[in-house]
Scaffold this motif. Structure first.
Motif, mmCIF file in Angstrom:
data_model
loop_
_atom_site.group_PDB
_atom_site.id
_atom_site.type_symbol
_atom_site.label_atom_id
_atom_site.label_comp_id
_atom_site.label_asym_id
_atom_site.label_seq_id
_atom_site.Cartn_x
_atom_site.Cartn_y
_atom_site.Cartn_z
ATOM 1 N N SER A 38 49.455 47.444 8.717
ATOM 2 C CA SER A 38 49.723 47.481 7.395
ATOM 3 C C SER A 38 48.452 46.588 7.073
ATOM 4 O O SER A 38 47.943 45.461 7.392
ATOM 5 N N ILE A 39 47.785 47.255 6.047
ATOM 6 C CA ILE A 39 46.489 46.415 5.465
ATOM 7 C C ILE A 39 46.599 46.142 4.012
ATOM 8 O O ILE A 39 46.932 47.084 3.256
ATOM 9 N N GLU A 40 46.485 44.855 3.567
ATOM 10 C CA GLU A 40 46.234 44.774 1.997
ATOM 11 C C GLU A 40 44.934 43.962 1.863
ATOM 12 O O GLU A 40 44.542 42.968 2.599
ATOM 13 N N ALA A 41 44.435 44.412 0.911
ATOM 14 C CA ALA A 41 43.095 43.571 0.501
ATOM 15 C C ALA A 41 42.801 43.489 -1.162
ATOM 16 O O ALA A 41 43.157 44.642 -1.845
ATOM 17 N N ASP A 42 42.290 42.557 -1.356
ATOM 18 C CA ASP A 42 41.772 42.461 -2.918
ATOM 19 C C ASP A 42 40.294 42.105 -2.774
ATOM 20 O O ASP A 42 39.548 42.219 -1.405
ATOM 21 N N ASP A 43 39.568 41.612 -3.694
ATOM 22 C CA ASP A 43 38.355 41.517 -3.686
ATOM 23 C C ASP A 43 37.899 40.249 -2.842
ATOM 24 O O ASP A 43 36.636 40.343 -2.466
ATOM 25 N N GLU A 44 38.668 39.275 -2.510
ATOM 26 C CA GLU A 44 38.204 38.282 -1.613
ATOM 27 C C GLU A 44 39.036 38.186 -0.390
ATOM 28 O O GLU A 44 38.699 37.512 0.545
ATOM 29 N N VAL A 45 40.238 38.709 -0.183
ATOM 30 C CA VAL A 45 41.065 38.494 0.738
ATOM 31 C C VAL A 45 41.436 39.643 1.552
ATOM 32 O O VAL A 45 41.916 40.688 0.778
ATOM 33 N N VAL A 46 41.592 39.679 3.063
ATOM 34 C CA VAL A 46 42.113 40.775 3.754
ATOM 35 C C VAL A 46 43.096 40.448 4.626
ATOM 36 O O VAL A 46 42.909 39.407 5.372
ATOM 37 N N ARG A 47 44.509 41.061 4.595
ATOM 38 C CA ARG A 47 45.433 40.656 5.314
ATOM 39 C C ARG A 47 45.883 41.964 6.263
ATOM 40 O O ARG A 47 45.992 43.048 5.559
ATOM 41 N N VAL A 48 45.899 41.889 7.463
ATOM 42 C CA VAL A 48 46.276 42.975 8.263
ATOM 43 C C VAL A 48 47.333 42.424 9.319
ATOM 44 O O VAL A 48 47.341 41.542 9.822
ATOM 45 N N ARG A 49 48.345 43.334 9.076
ATOM 46 C CA ARG A 49 49.619 43.253 10.288
ATOM 47 C C ARG A 49 49.437 44.274 10.996
ATOM 48 O O ARG A 49 49.516 45.254 10.766
ATOM 49 N N ILE A 50 49.709 44.097 12.302
ATOM 50 C CA ILE A 50 49.925 45.077 13.150
ATOM 51 C C ILE A 50 51.458 45.310 13.689
ATOM 52 O O ILE A 50 52.215 44.360 14.011
ATOM 53 N N ASP A 51 51.901 46.417 13.432
ATOM 54 C CA ASP A 51 53.300 46.755 13.687
ATOM 55 C C ASP A 51 53.566 47.818 14.787
ATOM 56 O O ASP A 51 52.379 48.607 15.228
ATOM 57 N N LEU A 52 54.701 47.789 15.374
ATOM 58 C CA LEU A 52 54.982 48.706 16.538
ATOM 59 C C LEU A 52 56.193 49.412 16.139
ATOM 60 O O LEU A 52 57.258 48.846 15.836
ATOM 61 N N GLY A 53 56.043 50.786 16.140
ATOM 62 C CA GLY A 53 57.139 51.815 15.695
ATOM 63 C C GLY A 53 57.258 51.750 14.439
ATOM 64 O O GLY A 53 58.116 52.460 13.958
ATOM 65 N N GLY A 54 56.189 51.432 13.717
ATOM 66 C CA GLY A 54 56.275 51.839 12.331
ATOM 67 C C GLY A 54 55.805 52.933 11.931
ATOM 68 O O GLY A 54 55.643 53.926 12.645
ATOM 69 N N PRO A 55 55.245 53.418 10.628
ATOM 70 C CA PRO A 55 54.579 54.510 10.586
ATOM 71 C C PRO A 55 53.238 54.745 11.248
ATOM 72 O O PRO A 55 52.697 53.884 11.585
ATOM 73 N N ARG A 56 53.126 56.208 11.496
ATOM 74 C CA ARG A 56 52.314 56.470 12.417
ATOM 75 C C ARG A 56 50.890 56.598 11.797
ATOM 76 O O ARG A 56 50.987 56.972 10.723
ATOM 77 N N ASP A 57 49.720 55.888 12.257
ATOM 78 C CA ASP A 57 48.598 56.070 11.827
ATOM 79 C C ASP A 57 47.508 56.409 12.872
ATOM 80 O O ASP A 57 47.947 56.552 14.084
ATOM 81 N N ALA A 58 46.286 56.203 12.476
ATOM 82 C CA ALA A 58 45.103 56.496 13.500
ATOM 83 C C ALA A 58 45.138 55.678 14.902
ATOM 84 O O ALA A 58 44.829 56.031 15.789
ATOM 85 N N LEU A 59 45.744 54.530 14.780
ATOM 86 C CA LEU A 59 46.168 53.746 16.138
ATOM 87 C C LEU A 59 47.322 53.972 16.949
ATOM 88 O O LEU A 59 47.276 53.559 18.098
ATOM 89 N N CYS A 60 47.915 54.939 16.472
ATOM 90 C CA CYS A 60 49.327 55.402 17.234
ATOM 91 C C CYS A 60 49.102 55.711 18.659
ATOM 92 O O CYS A 60 49.709 55.480 19.770
ATOM 93 N N GLU A 61 47.678 56.085 19.118
ATOM 94 C CA GLU A 61 47.577 56.487 20.359
ATOM 95 C C GLU A 61 46.941 55.438 21.134
ATOM 96 O O GLU A 61 46.684 55.386 22.216
ATOM 97 N N LEU A 62 46.699 54.413 20.538
ATOM 98 C CA LEU A 62 45.754 53.156 21.182
ATOM 99 C C LEU A 62 46.721 52.549 22.344
ATOM 100 O O LEU A 62 47.881 52.349 22.126
ATOM 101 N N GLY A 63 45.905 52.742 23.376
ATOM 102 C CA GLY A 63 46.706 51.852 24.748
ATOM 103 C C GLY A 63 47.559 52.874 25.261
ATOM 104 O O GLY A 63 48.049 52.629 26.419
ATOM 105 N N LYS A 64 48.049 54.080 24.772
ATOM 106 C CA LYS A 64 48.794 54.991 25.637
ATOM 107 C C LYS A 64 48.333 55.661 26.743
ATOM 108 O O LYS A 64 47.408 56.095 26.734
ATOM 109 N N THR A 65 49.005 55.294 27.685
ATOM 110 C CA THR A 65 48.811 55.802 29.252
ATOM 111 C C THR A 65 50.014 56.760 29.965
ATOM 112 O O THR A 65 49.993 56.933 31.105
#
Length: 138
Positions: A38-65
């Motif tokens: 979950s990414i939120e950004a404005d002109d000066e601040v970036v906030r990123v939160r990592i979720d497990l089991g939320g909406p799938r995005d490009a990261l969903c396959e990261l670490g899958k073995t």
């Protein structure tokens, strides 16, 4: 906002998630993936939160073995303090072994950290997808 800044914020958030994930969360990622950002950004601040089991995005396959951990030898976690191979793939015993085995969890963390570093393409795609959604929303 600069794409490189967002990419680096995403990498730091993933590294923090890996360091702080519970054994059950690590097992879920190794078994079936499912990370998202979950990414939120404005002109000066970036906030990123990592979720497990939320909406799938490009990261969903990261670490899958599929639960095939990069562990060649691991402590079984019993009082006998013997070294041995983990229980068979796909069994409940394998999950229980992982959840009770700090060495296996540490190996899983190391593997995920290496994936975060090696799979910058997934991180970049996640940022690109986010940027595209932001452009579409305006």
């Amino acid at each position: 906002m600069n794409k490189l800044i967002i990419l680096e914020s995403l990498a730091r958030a993933l590294e923090s998630w890996v360091r702080n994930a519970s054994a059950a969360q690590l097992w879920q990622v190794h078994r079936s993936g499912g990370l998202g950002a979950s990414i939120e950004a404005d002109d000066e601040v970036v906030r990123v939160r990592i979720d497990l089991g939320g909406p799938r995005d490009a990261l969903c396959e990261l670490g899958k073995t599929d639960g095939r951990l990069p562990v060649t030898e691991a402590f079984l976690g019993n009082r006998d303090a013997t070294w041995n191979a983990p229980p068979a793939q796909g069994t409940d015993a394998r999950a229980q072994w992982f959840l009770s085995n700090e060495l296996a969890q540490e190996h899983a963390r190391q593997y995920l950290m290496a994936e975060v570093g090696a799979r910058r393409d997934l991180l970049a795609r996640c940022v690109d997808d986010w940027t595209a959604r932001q452009g579409a929303a305006q």
